[in-house]
Design an enzyme around this catalytic site. Structure first.
Site, short mmCIF file in Angstrom:
data_model
loop_
_atom_site.label_atom_id
_atom_site.label_comp_id
_atom_site.label_asym_id
_atom_site.label_seq_id
_atom_site.Cartn_x
_atom_site.Cartn_y
_atom_site.Cartn_z
N ASP A 51 -3.18 0.63 -3.84
CA ASP A 51 -2.01 0.16 -3.09
C ASP A 51 -1.59 -1.20 -3.67
O ASP A 51 -0.97 -2.01 -3.00
CB ASP A 51 -2.43 0.01 -1.60
CG ASP A 51 -1.25 -0.18 -0.67
OD1 ASP A 51 -0.13 0.23 -1.02
OD2 ASP A 51 -1.45 -0.74 0.43
N GLY A 101 -7.88 -4.68 3.80
CA GLY A 101 -9.00 -3.76 4.01
C GLY A 101 -8.70 -2.46 4.73
O GLY A 101 -9.61 -1.64 4.91
N LYS A 161 0.23 3.51 -5.61
CA LYS A 161 1.57 2.97 -5.29
C LYS A 161 2.32 2.53 -6.54
O LYS A 161 1.73 1.99 -7.48
CB LYS A 161 1.40 1.76 -4.38
CG LYS A 161 2.69 0.97 -4.19
CD LYS A 161 2.77 0.35 -2.88
CE LYS A 161 2.19 -1.05 -2.85
NZ LYS A 161 2.18 -1.52 -1.46
N TRP A 175 -7.01 0.41 3.98
CA TRP A 175 -7.23 1.68 3.27
C TRP A 175 -8.73 1.95 3.12
O TRP A 175 -9.19 3.07 3.31
CB TRP A 175 -6.57 1.66 1.88
CG TRP A 175 -5.11 1.95 1.87
CD1 TRP A 175 -4.20 1.67 2.85
CD2 TRP A 175 -4.38 2.57 0.80
NE1 TRP A 175 -2.95 2.08 2.45
CE2 TRP A 175 -3.03 2.62 1.21
CE3 TRP A 175 -4.72 3.05 -0.46
CZ2 TRP A 175 -2.02 3.18 0.40
CZ3 TRP A 175 -3.72 3.60 -1.28
CH2 TRP A 175 -2.40 3.66 -0.84
N ASP A 208 -10.17 -9.16 -10.54
CA ASP A 208 -8.85 -8.79 -11.07
C ASP A 208 -9.00 -7.45 -11.79
O ASP A 208 -9.90 -7.30 -12.63
CB ASP A 208 -8.42 -9.88 -12.08
CG ASP A 208 -7.00 -9.69 -12.58
OD1 ASP A 208 -6.48 -8.55 -12.52
OD2 ASP A 208 -6.41 -10.67 -13.04
#
Ligand code: SAM
Length: 203
Positions: free
Chosen positions: A113, A49, A153, A51, A90
């Protein structure tokens, strides 16, 4: 190196963030200032949590943050920060774009991320990471506003230059960012795409 990691670990504890990864977003924000007050921000791979909490502190009370992860996250919104909606989902689920579009009319920033579960094979991990970035690009086409930002990322490897090329048509500018808080020996970097160009403008 351990000492270096401990610095960010301790700093996250002191700053009340559940993970040190928050500084990989904070450093980029301090340099590029893409998060702004009042924005709607979506954070893929949000657990535990950090970010989302940081993005909510920038977006402020008129902003909204939606955090999506395979793992459930439940941290209460901290007023006057933006409200955070946690979704346990998902990102590959077919119904995710429709579910998000039903509740929010698009986003100004897409963060990711996300990291695949490591397999022990550097090549497989790299390919899984590329697949996650491609999914983020797909979702951006459904959800991101024109001129929006993506900060995502990826684990570098032999197909990384090709992936950067794939991102280029979607944004006016693309930068590869390696924050100081990301371990030097790690293959992780972040792709920062600014000024999103919606698909209809590619043709
Ligand atoms: C490095 S952690 C994110 C840390 C987070 N940014 C923070 O600051 O607290 C990566 C996350 O990506 C999530 N993830 C990986 N694959 C995913 C998928 N297919 N859908 C949703 N989340 C996924 C994992 O469950 C994991 O929680």
């Amino acid at each position: 190196m351990r000492k270096y990691q401990d610095f960010y670990f301790k700093k996250a504890k002191k700053d009340n963030y559940p993970a040190r990864s928050v500084y990989k977003l904070e450093e980029a924000q301090q340099k590029y200032k893409f998060l702004k007050k009042g924005q709607r921000i979506i954070d893929f791979g949000c657990h535990p949590g950090s970010w989302s909490l940081y993005a909510a502190s920038i977006a402020g009370e008129k902003g909204t943050v939606v955090g999506v992860d395979l793992q459930a996250t439940d941290i209460p919104t901290q007023k006057p920060n933006a409200e955070i909606h946690w979704l346990c989902y998902d990102v590959y689920a077919d119904d995710l774009p429709a579910l998000l579009k039903k509740q929010w009319p698009g986003f100004h920033v897409v963060l990711s991320d996300m990291a695949p579960r490591t397999t022990g094979s550097q090549y497989a991990d790299h390919q899984h990471s590329l697949r996650l970035v491609r999914r983020v690009l797909e979702l951006a086409q459904e959800l991101l506003h024109e001129n929006g930002t993506m900060y995502c990322k990826v684990f570098q490897g032999e197909d990384f230059p090709a992936l950067v090329e794939e991102c280029k048509p979607y944004f006016k500018t693309i930068k590869v960012v390696k924050p100081k808080s990301s371990r030097q020996e790690s293959r992780e970097v972040f792709i920062l795409g600014r000024n999103f160009i919606p698909v209809r403008k590619h043709i």
